[in-house]
Design a protein around this motif. Structure first.
Motif, short mmCIF file in Angstrom:
data_model
loop_
_atom_site.label_atom_id
_atom_site.label_comp_id
_atom_site.label_asym_id
_atom_site.label_seq_id
_atom_site.Cartn_x
_atom_site.Cartn_y
_atom_site.Cartn_z
N GLY A 94 42.71 42.82 28.86
CA GLY A 94 43.38 41.84 28.02
C GLY A 94 44.57 41.19 28.67
N LEU A 95 44.98 41.71 29.81
CA LEU A 95 46.17 41.23 30.49
C LEU A 95 45.86 40.20 31.58
CD1 LEU A 95 49.31 42.52 31.02
CD2 LEU A 95 48.15 43.08 33.12
N VAL A 96 44.73 40.36 32.27
CA VAL A 96 44.41 39.55 33.46
C VAL A 96 44.59 38.06 33.23
CG1 VAL A 96 42.55 38.85 35.04
CG2 VAL A 96 42.90 41.27 34.53
N ASN A 97 43.94 37.51 32.25
CA ASN A 97 43.98 36.06 32.06
C ASN A 97 45.22 35.58 31.30
OD1 ASN A 97 41.58 35.00 33.41
ND2 ASN A 97 40.50 36.32 31.97
N SER A 98 46.12 36.49 30.96
CA SER A 98 47.40 36.12 30.39
C SER A 98 48.50 36.11 31.44
CB SER A 98 47.79 37.08 29.26
OG SER A 98 46.88 36.98 28.21
N ALA A 117 41.49 35.27 36.23
CA ALA A 117 40.27 35.90 36.74
C ALA A 117 39.46 34.92 37.58
CB ALA A 117 39.42 36.42 35.58
N ALA A 118 39.87 33.66 37.64
CA ALA A 118 39.18 32.67 38.49
C ALA A 118 39.63 32.77 39.95
CB ALA A 118 39.43 31.26 37.96
N TRP A 119 40.73 33.53 40.21
CA TRP A 119 41.17 33.72 41.59
C TRP A 119 40.10 34.46 42.38
CZ3 TRP A 119 46.81 35.92 40.87
CH2 TRP A 119 47.61 34.93 40.30
N ALA A 169 44.26 42.98 43.56
CA ALA A 169 45.64 43.31 43.93
C ALA A 169 46.57 43.16 42.72
CB ALA A 169 46.12 42.42 45.08
N GLN A 170 46.39 42.11 41.94
CA GLN A 170 47.22 41.90 40.75
C GLN A 170 46.96 42.97 39.69
OE1 GLN A 170 49.76 39.03 41.87
NE2 GLN A 170 49.75 39.86 39.83
N VAL A 171 45.69 43.36 39.53
CA VAL A 171 45.36 44.41 38.56
C VAL A 171 46.02 45.73 38.96
CG1 VAL A 171 43.48 45.83 37.63
CG2 VAL A 171 43.26 43.35 37.67
N ILE A 172 46.00 46.05 40.26
CA ILE A 172 46.64 47.28 40.73
C ILE A 172 48.15 47.22 40.46
CG2 ILE A 172 47.21 48.65 42.78
CD1 ILE A 172 44.37 47.82 43.84
N LYS A 203 41.40 37.18 25.70
CA LYS A 203 41.18 36.50 26.98
C LYS A 203 40.38 37.35 27.97
CE LYS A 203 45.15 33.46 26.74
NZ LYS A 203 46.37 33.02 27.43
N GLU A 204 39.79 38.42 27.50
CA GLU A 204 38.96 39.24 28.39
C GLU A 204 37.74 38.45 28.84
OE1 GLU A 204 37.71 42.83 26.48
OE2 GLU A 204 39.76 43.46 26.08
N ASP A 205 37.28 38.74 30.03
CA ASP A 205 36.03 38.17 30.50
C ASP A 205 35.39 39.12 31.51
OD1 ASP A 205 37.30 37.69 32.97
OD2 ASP A 205 37.54 35.56 32.60
N TYR A 206 34.23 38.76 31.99
CA TYR A 206 33.47 39.61 32.91
C TYR A 206 34.27 39.94 34.17
CZ TYR A 206 29.83 41.10 36.13
OH TYR A 206 29.10 41.80 37.05
N ARG A 207 34.91 38.93 34.76
CA ARG A 207 35.64 39.15 36.01
C ARG A 207 36.85 40.05 35.82
NH1 ARG A 207 35.67 34.42 40.29
NH2 ARG A 207 36.68 36.17 41.28
N SER A 208 37.55 39.92 34.69
CA SER A 208 38.69 40.80 34.45
C SER A 208 38.21 42.23 34.25
CB SER A 208 39.52 40.32 33.26
OG SER A 208 38.80 40.38 32.05
N ARG A 209 37.12 42.42 33.54
CA ARG A 209 36.56 43.76 33.31
C ARG A 209 36.11 44.38 34.63
NH1 ARG A 209 36.39 47.86 29.82
NH2 ARG A 209 35.99 46.50 28.08
#
Length: 168
Positions: free
Chosen positions: A50-54, A58-60, A67-70, A108-114
């Motif tokens: 829920g955080l990635v696209n905020s 996830a288009a990066w 790296a950002q998720v870590i 804002k979750e999506d496949y790439r963030s998951r």
């Protein structure tokens, strides 16, 4: 005591936003009235979805997202452990705004963030191999051309942050 709200489908909606797992609604007394504070109790990996696209996008490219998720996981775990040691009266570990990390629930979750959260599951940044405590992994969603030192922004120095960095 807080009111616990869970859904058999796995999602609960509050203020038009879907949230995973469980919401706890705490009564809060203000000077004028009673209000409610809704707190989403969710595991760290679902929180990251829920955080990635905020906080970033996830288009990066895959490596940048990972790296950002870590960094985001590390910051979240640092804050959670810090709040646990302070025995704060707060009902939550992380503020869902720019005060900590922008979290919009599962909206804002999506496949790439998951997939990024799954690929990097459990990975955190530490000062050394022997440390069990994560570093306070500062990052930003927007840069004005140069980073700033933690003591200028938050009032206290942090280990490992010694100089400002140019970021075009």
């Amino acid at each position: 005591a807080p009111l616990s709200i869970e859904s058999p489908a796995g999602f609960v909606t509050a203020k038009g936003r879907p949230y995973r797992e469980k919401l706890l609604v705490h009564p809060i007394s203000t000077s004028h009235a009673w209000e409610c504070e809704a707190v989403n109790h969710v595991d760290v990996e679902s929180y990251l979805d829920g955080l990635v696209n905020s906080e970033f996008s996830a288009a990066w490219n895959r490596e940048a997202i990972d790296a950002q998720v870590i960094a985001a996981r590390t910051y979240a775990l640092y804050q959670m452990r810090t709040m646990a040691t302070k025995r704060s009266a707060s009902h939550f570990d992380l503020d869902s705004t720019i005060k900590d990390q922008v979290y919009d629930g599962s909206m804002k979750e999506d496949y790439r963030s998951r997939m990024s959260a799954n690929r990097t599951r459990g990975m955190i940044l530490k000062a050394s191999f022997r440390d069990s405590w994560p570093i306070k992994a500062y990052y930003h969603s927007t840069c004005g051309g140069t980073t700033e030192l933690p003591e200028v922004v938050w009032g206290s120095a942090s280990k490992g942050f010694k100089s400002r960095v140019h970021c075009p």
